[in-house]
Scaffold this motif. Structure first.
Motif: not given
Length: 197
Positions: A162-167
């Motif tokens: 999720a962090a990769i997808a958002a950040g």
């Protein structure tokens, strides 16, 4: 030494080519403070990304240019001033934030490290050609993400994916455009210096 050979010389960065002054310390201080101010101003160019607590900003581009143009030591000091002054309350992080209690603060920390690396590469000629500049900018961006994305995950409780997808993912196109700008600007600056040398 011919004027054409001067810009190709390794061991110098663009800031080293400024006219000599009586007080080099004053010049270096001005460069460090100017780089911090440039990064703070560029951070105010912020576009929110739906579903992400991290906006698209100009600060990463400014931080990489500062590191490349000033070199590792001055670049680190410049980004250090930027980080410390922002942590102390100056609202010049992205979206006029200050302090360190926000999810994108890890990117600020990553910029410190990236400035050192791109500055060291520039001193070895990493900003003299389009291809080398592209590699320097890509590595600098990767370092920023290597610190920023895990910090985002830890500070928000997001999973790694999720962090990769958002950040990370929403910023790849913008980073490619920033790298293209740098690929044109930095080698052109060296060519200009060579003509004036």
């Amino acid at each position: 030494m011919s004027t054409a050979a001067a810009p190709a010389r390794t061991g110098v960065v663009l800031a080293d080519l400024l006219p000599a002054a009586r007080n080099r310390y004053a010049v270096d201080t001005a460069l460090v403070l100017g780089g911090a101010a440039l990064t703070g101003i560029a951070a105010q160019i912020a576009v929110p990304i739906p579903g992400s607590p991290v906006p698209v900003t100009g600060q990463t581009f400014a931080a990489l240019l500062v590191g490349t143009a000033l070199g590792a030591r001055r670049g680190f000091l410049s980004l250090g001033v930027y980080a410390l002054v922002g942590m102390a309350g100056m609202p010049w992080f992205a979206e006029a934030r200050s302090g360190m209690a926000f999810p994108s603060f890890g990117y600020v920390l990553g910029m410190l490290l990236a400035a050192v690396v791109v500055g060291a590469l520039a001193r070895r000629g990493g900003d003299r050609s389009m291809l080398r500049t592209a590699g320097t900018m890509v590595l600098g961006s990767a370092i920023i993400y290597a610190v920023g994305v895990p910090y985002l995950a830890l500070s928000t409780g997001m999973s790694a994916s999720a962090a990769i997808a958002a950040g990370l993912v929403p910023f790849l196109l913008g980073d490619a455009l920033k790298a293209a700008l740098a690929m044109g600007a930095l080698p052109a600056a060296w060519k200009l210096v060579g003509r004036r040398g």
